[in-house]
Design an enzyme around this catalytic site. Structure first.
Site, PDB file in Angstrom:
ATOM      1  N   GLU A 475      41.082  41.105  52.384  1.00 55.05           N
ATOM      2  CA  GLU A 475      40.170  39.980  52.326  1.00 55.05           C
ATOM      3  C   GLU A 475      40.700  38.849  53.183  1.00 55.05           C
ATOM      4  O   GLU A 475      41.909  38.619  53.236  1.00 55.05           O
ATOM      5  CB  GLU A 475      39.990  39.491  50.886  1.00 55.05           C
ATOM      6  N   CYS A 477      39.630  34.684  54.831  1.00 55.54           N
ATOM      7  CA  CYS A 477      39.318  33.363  54.293  1.00 55.54           C
ATOM      8  C   CYS A 477      37.911  33.297  53.714  1.00 55.54           C
ATOM      9  O   CYS A 477      37.680  32.594  52.738  1.00 55.54           O
ATOM     10  CB  CYS A 477      39.482  32.312  55.393  1.00 55.54           C
ATOM     11  N   GLY A 479      35.587  36.293  54.001  1.00 57.20           N
ATOM     12  CA  GLY A 479      34.927  37.590  53.974  1.00 57.20           C
ATOM     13  C   GLY A 479      35.914  38.692  53.707  1.00 57.20           C
ATOM     14  O   GLY A 479      37.007  38.463  53.192  1.00 57.20           O
ATOM     15  N   ASP A 612      47.564  28.358  62.627  1.00 55.06           N
ATOM     16  CA  ASP A 612      48.118  29.098  61.486  1.00 55.06           C
ATOM     17  C   ASP A 612      48.905  30.302  61.985  1.00 55.06           C
ATOM     18  O   ASP A 612      48.751  31.412  61.473  1.00 55.06           O
ATOM     19  CB  ASP A 612      46.993  29.527  60.541  1.00 55.06           C
TER      20      ASP A 612
END
EC number: 2.7.10.1
Length: 802
Positions: A475, A477, A479, A612
């Site tokens: 999974e 962020c 979807g 990130d």
């Protein structure tokens, strides 16, 4: 020319010059440049071996030509004559000899001197004072002079009050004979910057002190002390560092201003925003729906005209070209940061174009025209109203939705408006935000997913019936990602199946989630292809849910890849299955870092900031190719919960640069900081950064300049590379291009014989353990000497250009 050479021969044959014996200093220099003189006395200069030399004659723009032993010096090389200057990078024995400087286009001698070789700068004979062996007659022919300020007008600003994070530069330009030296004091004590985060830069040739990213502890009195053998002078600067106070943006009063324009003209609305933290800026136009400007809850309907966030250009000015009557109305400038929102509004009035025949007509004709125009306008308005009502009823039966570009905003939330703009499709953009009510309360921006008709992009559209979905891979962020088999991904082999990964929305997804997935899809289209990023393979946008098809990485993310291949150790607590491939070799670890750096270099060239970067967001293919993932995510960086863990237990703040952590400033250089953390992850084989350090304590430790210690068995050169990435000043960090070059050199230097981690690393004891570790901040994870650390062997550090 012959006359010139003859003159040179005569001048060079003149005996008995006075001697100038200079002490070894940083540089032999005559400042300022001497004006032309018809009776320039010959002199001798004693220069130490290895000492740089810079002599000048005449003015800088029209300086003379330098000659050595009758030969004119070239403007380039180790010994050069350039714009009236004689420059020798490092004095060697063969540089000794007779030098002349002649004025341009004449025989006027500007300088006539002989350079002779003295003791080396590295001589350790400090028992005797060399001055005692000099004959008083061998002194400089110029009179000695105490230091004096050469540009006092540049020193008039005595008090410097700057916000925290700014760069401060103090200058004390001076001269004297002999050339003076400069020292810096802070509050009366010698100041070398060894205890300052980020250090300092002393530029002696510019008589300056530079401090980047100042903090409140830098406050004080800074004194420049300039001295030579004749005397000394000093000057004091006062530095006050203003702490950043959290405050919502401040808008300048009276802006934007009410404006009146004529149809067809251009209009500029100005909004001046003052914000310490990085602001978001939006321009909104108030519109009318069903005869009303406000909804039932009292909030206005608005249309987003222009938006800027962290990566966008300045939008303080709204340009309206060739305005029409429809452009009239109320406009709002909305600015927000992590603290709050501010907005101000203005009205635009649009007047019809003046008819030159109107003013020249008689009064009776004017009244007649008014009646005719009014009657015609009324009849036209009635016809348009009837046509609009009829069309509205017809459209209401087919699409019971308000226009797609309309939003009704509650308390003016900073909602993004996404457009389908792909460089490959060439189609016109269409709004992705439908006419729904947006609420700023609650984490779910919108409840209930709606369907959107996305335009077909033939270059990327993949037939849905040729895609066979498999089991979930994880999974994200907003979807989920599933493994799938795509038949005919290669057009040359329509029946061959390719293993791919498919991103899709979860069942409880919202409108914002859909917009984010579409945004990521469009970013991946624009970024293009590269070996070390996850590439877009196709999309399914027609007659069904949105599928984004990307490359599949069989070995998962880099963090789990490293942890699964750790050598066995008594303290190891694996959190996943052990790989049968065995321990990784040192060259493979360097290759992992090199590939990630190459991928980030490509993203940087495409103006993409990741925000990130971490081992969890780097995927590994079957052939051990590193691929950076999630670079297209639309992250809400102004709403990051710093104390909340992600779904896999990692704390994102531990990968964030200080400027991103404290000021929400994201740049390519903040990605470089994250790359340094990723390097640490690689050489701890998937360790967790700052193990056991509470977030609150991590903030203060980073502010004080503490950095993680060198991982066990990590070579000092690579740890030096990490420390370069963790420089407090973003401008002093290396670029990804430099990181690629440095890691490439490491790879070339590595022996072809792989080093088994069982032998090189020994039994593995995870100093970078899980986040559940209970070790305190006093453990060896931190290096308690503030930056800058000892030197790195890589060719960057100070003065890195971004």
């Amino acid at each position: 020319m012959r006359l010139l050479l003859a003159l040179l021969g005569v001048l060079l044959s003149v005996p008995g010059p006075p001697v100038l014996s200079l002490e070894a200093s940083e540089e032999v220099e005559l400042e300022p440049c001497l004006a032309p003189s018809l009776e320039q006395q010959e002199q001798e200069l004693t220069v130490a071996l290895g000492q740089p030399v810079r002599l000048c004659c005449g003015r800088a723009e029209r300086g003379g030509h330098w000659y050595k032993e009758g030969s004119r010096l070239a403007p380039a090389g180790r010994v050069r004559g350039w714009r009236g200057r004689l420059e020798i990078a490092s004095f060697l024995p063969e540089d000794a000899g007779r030098y002349l400087c002649l004025a341009r286009g004449s025989m006027i001698v500007l300088q006539n001197l002989t350079l002779i070789t003295g003791d080396s700068l590295t001589s350790s004979n400090d028992d005797e004072d060399p001055k005692s062996h000099r004959d008083p007659s061998n002194r400089h022919s110029y009179p000695q002079q105490a230091p004096y300020w050469t540009h006092p007008q540049r020193m008039e600003k005595k008090l410097h009050a700057v916000p925290a994070g700014n760069t401060v530069k103090f200058r004390c330009p001076a001269a004297g004979n002999p050339t003076p030296t400069i020292r810096w004091l802070k509050d009366g004590q010698a100041f070398h910057g060894e205890n300052r985060i980020g250090g300092i830069r002393l530029r002696h040739q510019h008589w300056s002190l530079v401090m980047e990213s100042v903090v409140p502890s830098d406050r004080g009195t800074y004194t420049c002390l300039v001295e030579n053998a004749v005397g000394s002078i000093r000057y004091n600067y006062l530095l006050d560092v203003l702490e950043r106070s959290p405050h919502r943006p401040i808008l300048q009063a009276g802006l934007p201003a009410n404006t009146t324009a004529v149809v067809g003209s251009d209009v500029e609305l100005l909004c001046k925003v003052y914000s310490d933290a990085q602001p978001h800026i939006q321009w909104l136009k108030h519109i009318v729906i069903n005869g009303s400007s406000f909804g039932a809850d009292g909030f206005p309907y608005v249309q987003v005209l222009k938006t800027a966030d962290i990566n966008s250009s300045e939008v303080e000015v709204l340009y309206l070209r060739n305005v029409s009557a429809e452009d009239a109305g109320e406009y709002t400038c909305l600015a927000g940061n992590s603290i709050g929102l501010s907005y101000q509004s203005a009205w635009l009035t649009v007047l019809p174009e003046e008819d030159p025949t109107w003013t020249a007509a008689a009064p009776e004709a004017r009244y007649t025209d008014i009646i005719l125009y009014a009657s015609g306008s009324l009849a036209l308005a009635v016809l348009l109203l009837l046509a609009g009502l009829y069309r509205g009823q017809a459209l209401h039966g087919r699409h019971p939705r308000p226009p797609a570009t309309v939003q009704k905003l509650s308390r003016f939330p900073l909602a993004r408006q996404f457009s389908l703009e792909s460089g490959s499709s060439g189609k016109s953009s269409s709004s992705l935000v439908r006419g729904v009510r947006l609420s700023s309360s609650g984490p779910a921006l919108l409840a209930g997913l709606v369907s959107l008709d996305l335009p077909l992009d033939p270059l990327w559209e993949f037939p849905r019936d040729r895609l066979v979905l498999g089991k979930p891979l994880g999974e994200g962020c907003f979807g989920q990602v599933v493994r799938a088999e795509a038949f005919g991904m290669d057009p040359a082999r329509p029946d061959q199946a390719s293993t791919v990964a498919v991103k899709m929305l979860k069942d409880n997804a919202s409108d914002k989630d859909l917009a984010d997935l579409v945004s990521e899809m469009e970013v991946m289209k624009l970024i293009g292809r590269h070996k070390n990023i996850i590439n877009l393979l196709g999309v399914c946008t027609q007659e069904g849910p949105l599928y984004v098809i990307v490359e599949c990485a069989a070995k998962g993310n880099l963090r789990e890849f490293l942890r699964a291949r750790r050598p066995p150790g008594p303290d190891l607590s694996p959190d996943g299955p052990r790989s049968s491939e065995g321990p990784l070799s040192f060259p493979v670890l360097v290759s992992c870092a090199y590939q990630v750096a190459r991928g980030m270099q490509y993203l940087e060239s495409r103006k993409c900031i990741h925000r990130d970067l971490a081992a969890r967001n780097v995927l590994v293919t079957e052939d051990n190719v590193m691929k950076i993932a999630d670079f297209g995510l639309a992250r809400g960086v102004h709403h990051i919960d710093y104390y909340k863990k992600t779904s896999n237990g990692r704390l994102p703040v531990k990968w964030m640069a200080p400027e991103a952590l404290f000021d929400r400033v994201y740049t390519h250089q903040s990605d470089v900081w994250s790359f340094g953390i990723l390097l640490w992850e690689i050489f701890t084989l998937g360790g967790s950064p700052y193990p056991g350090i509470p977030v609150e304590e991590l903030f203060s430790l980073l502010r004080e300049g503490h950095r993680m210690d060198r991982p066990p068995h990590c070579p000092p050169e690579l740890y030096g590379l990490m420390r370069e990435c963790w420089h407090a000043a973003p401008s002093q960090r290396p670029t990804f291009k430099q990181l690629v070059e440095a890691l490439d050199k490491v790879l070339l230097a590595v022996s072809e014989e792989y080093l088994d981690l069982r032998l090189t690393f020994g039994p593995y004891s995870p100093s970078g353990g899980d986040a559940s570790s209970t070790c305190s901040s006093s453990d060896s994870v931190f290096s308690h000497d503030p930056l800058p650390l000892g030197s790195s062997s890589f060719p960057f550090g100070s003065g890195v250009q971004t």
